[in-house]
Design an enzyme around this catalytic site. Structure first.
Site, PDB file in Angstrom:
ATOM      1  N   GLU A   1       1.420   6.238  12.539  1.00 14.27           N
ATOM      2  CA  GLU A   1       0.125   5.723  12.991  1.00 14.27           C
ATOM      3  C   GLU A   1       0.196   4.232  13.350  1.00 14.27           C
ATOM      4  OE1 GLU A   1      -3.364   7.636  10.881  1.00 14.27           O
ATOM      5  OE2 GLU A   1      -3.713   5.517  10.445  1.00 14.27           O
ATOM      6  N   ASP A   2       0.929   3.471  12.573  1.00 15.91           N
ATOM      7  CA  ASP A   2       0.812   2.001  12.665  1.00 15.91           C
ATOM      8  C   ASP A   2       2.053   1.261  13.131  1.00 15.91           C
ATOM      9  OD1 ASP A   2      -1.773   2.235  11.707  1.00 15.91           O
ATOM     10  OD2 ASP A   2      -1.234   1.848   9.625  1.00 15.91           O
TER      11      ASP A   2
ATOM     12  N   HIS B   1       3.897   7.292   5.008  1.00 18.05           N
ATOM     13  CA  HIS B   1       2.718   7.989   5.543  1.00 18.05           C
ATOM     14  C   HIS B   1       1.997   7.254   6.680  1.00 18.05           C
ATOM     15  CE1 HIS B   1       0.340   5.399   2.816  1.00 18.05           C
ATOM     16  NE2 HIS B   1      -0.685   5.692   3.597  1.00 18.05           N
ATOM     17  N   ASP B   2       2.115   5.917   6.754  1.00 19.33           N
ATOM     18  CA  ASP B   2       1.418   5.175   7.823  1.00 19.33           C
ATOM     19  C   ASP B   2       2.346   4.764   8.964  1.00 19.33           C
ATOM     20  OD1 ASP B   2      -1.292   5.115   7.150  1.00 19.33           O
ATOM     21  OD2 ASP B   2      -1.054   3.409   5.790  1.00 19.33           O
TER      22      ASP B   2
ATOM     23  N   ASP C   1      -3.526   8.110  -0.850  1.00 21.58           N
ATOM     24  CA  ASP C   1      -3.891   7.095   0.150  1.00 21.58           C
ATOM     25  C   ASP C   1      -5.319   6.600  -0.100  1.00 21.58           C
ATOM     26  OD1 ASP C   1      -3.956   5.596   2.521  1.00 21.58           O
ATOM     27  OD2 ASP C   1      -4.495   7.333   3.744  1.00 21.58           O
TER      28      ASP C   1
ATOM     29  N   HIS D   1       0.821  -1.227   0.000  1.00 22.56           N
ATOM     30  CA  HIS D   1       0.000   0.000   0.000  1.00 22.56           C
ATOM     31  C   HIS D   1       0.855   1.277   0.000  1.00 22.56           C
ATOM     32  CE1 HIS D   1      -2.988   2.981   1.179  1.00 22.56           C
ATOM     33  NE2 HIS D   1      -2.364   3.162   2.329  1.00 22.56           N
TER      34      HIS D   1
HETATM   35  N1  LIG Z   1      -9.597  -0.483   1.408  1.00 25.79           N
HETATM   36  C1  LIG Z   1      -8.734  -1.129   2.192  1.00 25.79           C
HETATM   37  N2  LIG Z   1      -8.215  -0.489   3.269  1.00 25.79           N
HETATM   38  C2  LIG Z   1      -7.356  -1.163   4.051  1.00 25.79           C
HETATM   39  C3  LIG Z   1      -6.995  -2.498   3.768  1.00 25.79           C
HETATM   40  N3  LIG Z   1      -6.105  -2.893   4.707  1.00 25.79           N
HETATM   41  C4  LIG Z   1      -5.904  -1.866   5.523  1.00 25.79           C
HETATM   42  N4  LIG Z   1      -6.656  -0.817   5.146  1.00 25.79           N
HETATM   43  C5  LIG Z   1      -6.667   0.459   5.848  1.00 25.79           C
HETATM   44  O1  LIG Z   1      -7.871   0.490   6.574  1.00 25.79           O
HETATM   45  C6  LIG Z   1      -8.169   1.848   6.906  1.00 25.79           C
HETATM   46  C7  LIG Z   1      -9.640   2.031   6.893  1.00 25.79           C
HETATM   47  O2  LIG Z   1     -10.152   1.110   7.827  1.00 25.79           O
HETATM   48  P1  LIG Z   1     -11.251   1.497   8.891  1.00 25.79           P
HETATM   49  O3  LIG Z   1     -11.447   0.313   9.765  1.00 25.79           O
HETATM   50  O4  LIG Z   1     -12.459   2.026   8.177  1.00 25.79           O
HETATM   51  O5  LIG Z   1     -10.630   2.719   9.676  1.00 25.79           O
HETATM   52  P2  LIG Z   1      -9.474   2.857  10.733  1.00 25.79           P
HETATM   53  O6  LIG Z   1      -8.467   1.752  10.529  1.00 25.79           O
HETATM   54  O7  LIG Z   1      -8.917   4.220  10.418  1.00 25.79           O
HETATM   55  O8  LIG Z   1     -10.147   2.822  12.071  1.00 25.79           O
HETATM   56  C8  LIG Z   1      -7.403   2.691   5.901  1.00 25.79           C
HETATM   57  O9  LIG Z   1      -6.420   3.350   6.675  1.00 25.79           O
HETATM   58  P3  LIG Z   1      -6.110   4.882   6.563  1.00 25.79           P
HETATM   59  O10 LIG Z   1      -5.606   5.164   5.218  1.00 25.79           O
HETATM   60  O11 LIG Z   1      -5.243   5.234   7.736  1.00 25.79           O
HETATM   61  O12 LIG Z   1      -7.469   5.560   6.798  1.00 25.79           O
HETATM   62  P4  LIG Z   1      -8.525   6.161   5.838  1.00 25.79           P
HETATM   63  O13 LIG Z   1      -8.342   7.626   6.030  1.00 25.79           O
HETATM   64  O14 LIG Z   1      -8.329   5.712   4.409  1.00 25.79           O
HETATM   65  O15 LIG Z   1      -9.787   5.624   6.432  1.00 25.79           O
HETATM   66  C9  LIG Z   1      -6.724   1.672   4.995  1.00 25.79           C
HETATM   67  O16 LIG Z   1      -5.416   2.038   4.583  1.00 25.79           O
HETATM   68  C10 LIG Z   1      -7.563  -3.147   2.629  1.00 25.79           C
HETATM   69  O17 LIG Z   1      -7.298  -4.310   2.318  1.00 25.79           O
HETATM   70  N5  LIG Z   1      -8.429  -2.420   1.878  1.00 25.79           N
END
Ligand SMILES: Nc1nc2c(ncn2[C@@H]2O[C@H](COP(=O)(O)OP(=O)(O)O)[C@@H](OP(=O)(O)OP(=O)(O)O)[C@H]2O)c(=O)[nH]1
Length: 178
Positions: free
Chosen positions: A56-57, A52-53, A114, A28
């Protein structure tokens, strides 16, 4: 710097996977870097896209660490992409929608890349997994997930209308959420 950022992010995300899959997480940030590279040649912005992550992660990665390893500007951009995980999903996503429209251009570019990368994942996985897909996410409701991606789209529309990656983002939202 970009190569160093890839190396750093690969180590930091080691052992992590995309939600509900066996896809290594690093796929990603690499995709986000590629999308950002279509909008700028600024090495610090491209490096921040790869990283970028990490705040956070990833355990042990802080703004201070990134400032020392890369630069204070890279660290500030990554911090600008990081949500406060002690808040609820609704609070975090509302705050992102409210702030991204007036954020610095580079933070907007990384934010857009993102969300486009996430939309590409949804577009690829939804036909295979069906309605079960939404259970991977904290907010298991398709309507609310669509609300979030559309909110980001509307906040960026005036500044990114002409960018092909923004147009792709809009097309994938229409296809999967309308
Ligand atoms: N579509 C998708 N997303 C995935 C996948 N695996 C991890 N993610 C990540 O999950 C986040 C969205 O999941 P949610 O459960 O809705 O939200 P949260 O982790 O922020 O609580 C996104 O993070 P984020 O970029 O930090 O947040 P956001 O601003 O895009 O919500 C995204 O990068 C995947 O297989 N498909």
């Amino acid at each position: 710097m970009i190569d160093r950022a890839i190396e750093f992010a690969t180590k930091a995300h080691e052992g992590q996977f995309r939600k509900g899959t066996r896809r290594p997480y690093i796929v990603h940030p690499i995709e986000v870097k590629e999308i950002v590279s279509t909008m700028t040649r600024d090495e610090e912005v491209i490096s921040a896209a790869v990283l970028h992550d990490t705040i956070e992660d990833c355990k042990g990665v802080t703004r201070e660490v990134l400032a020392l390893e890369f630069s204070p500007r890279v660290a500030a951009m990554v911090a600008g992409e990081s949500e406060d995980k002690s808040r609820t999903w609704m609070e975090r996503k509302t705050a992102t929608i409210q702030s991204i429209g007036n954020a610095p251009r580079e933070v907007q570019m990384i934010g857009l890349a993102d969300k486009l990368s996430n939309m590409r994942d949804i577009d690829r996985d939804y036909p295979k997994v069906g309605e079960e897909l939404w259970n991977r996410f904290r907010m298991k409701d398709k309507k609310m997930i669509g609300w979030y991606y559309k909110g980001v789209r509307d906040a960026l529309a005036k500044d990114f209308q002409k960018e092909p990656v923004f147009q792709e983002y809009c097309r994938l939202i229409r296809k999967n959420f309308d």
